[in-house]
Design an enzyme around this catalytic site. Sequence first.
Site, short mmCIF file in Angstrom:
data_model
loop_
_atom_site.label_atom_id
_atom_site.label_comp_id
_atom_site.label_asym_id
_atom_site.label_seq_id
_atom_site.Cartn_x
_atom_site.Cartn_y
_atom_site.Cartn_z
CD GLU A 36 -33.34 -106.85 34.95
OE1 GLU A 36 -33.51 -106.76 33.72
OE2 GLU A 36 -34.26 -107.12 35.75
CE LYS A 181 -4.33 -122.59 62.06
NZ LYS A 181 -5.64 -121.93 61.96
#
Length: 285
Positions: A36, A181
């Site tokens: 923690e 593309k």
Amino acid sequence: MRIISTERSQVLAARVAEKLGVPLVETIFRRFPDGELYMRCGELDDETLIISSIVDNDMFVQTLLAIDAADRSANTLVIPYMGYSRQDKRFSPGEPISARAVARALSTGIGRVYVINIHDRSVLEHFSVPAKEITITPAIGSYVGDLRLKNPLILAPDEGAIDLASGVAAVGGWDCDHLVKTRFSGEEVRIAPKTIDAAGRDVVIVDDIISTGGTLATAARMLRDQGAISIHAACVHGVLTSGAYTRLRAAGLSSVVSSDTCESASSLISAANAIATTIREDAHC
Ligand code: R5P
């Protein structure tokens, strides 16, 4: 006003503090044995500017802790890089809208929020406090000018990044286009500028985020094949994960530069000026 930052935004926070002429508060970060996180901020004022990039899950938790540590002041949160912002839709059933989850969690305990070049502006609507984008597009344009390239071609890797690319190109009056593309078969793909030929040009590809670098590495190889003289990359958020920097340099990019929204050795552009200017302007509204 005083400024605190989380662990991965310390340099940017110090730069903003210097530009605003306000104190940067020393903060200690530790980790408990169970993993923690712990943090402790020095003395705060009645107004706090929290600067915290959500570059990973720990920084998300540190941001929550920083907001809570400053619970006695009026807080403004600056999120230079907002991780999880690319999951801004439910692409498949059962998924969370992660950007919304993060925005909701960070809306408690702050009065307003600023995000630098957010991936999609719709994400800002998920905060329940006033949320505003700060753009560092002019700073990227200024960096491209410093490269002293002759008649550079500014390219967006896709149509979605055209606003950023045209904003950068506007700084120097340079040509701008976006890559397209074209798939010829399962394996055969061509990536090339939509209208402007890259042959004989110095090319600068600009994107909001470079993460794995996969998008730009493929584009760079193809631009080289199309006769580009040199290829550079500049982005706002250099997440640079999974060996992205070496992937890009190995793909033939002459330089790969990002801003300090994600702090690394490639952060040669600073968001500090844009942040300080906006905070100052909004304070006078
Ligand atoms: C996508 O929408 C973003 O604008 C970037 O193009 C993308 O995140 C880049 O990812 P990577 O560097 O992993 O190809």
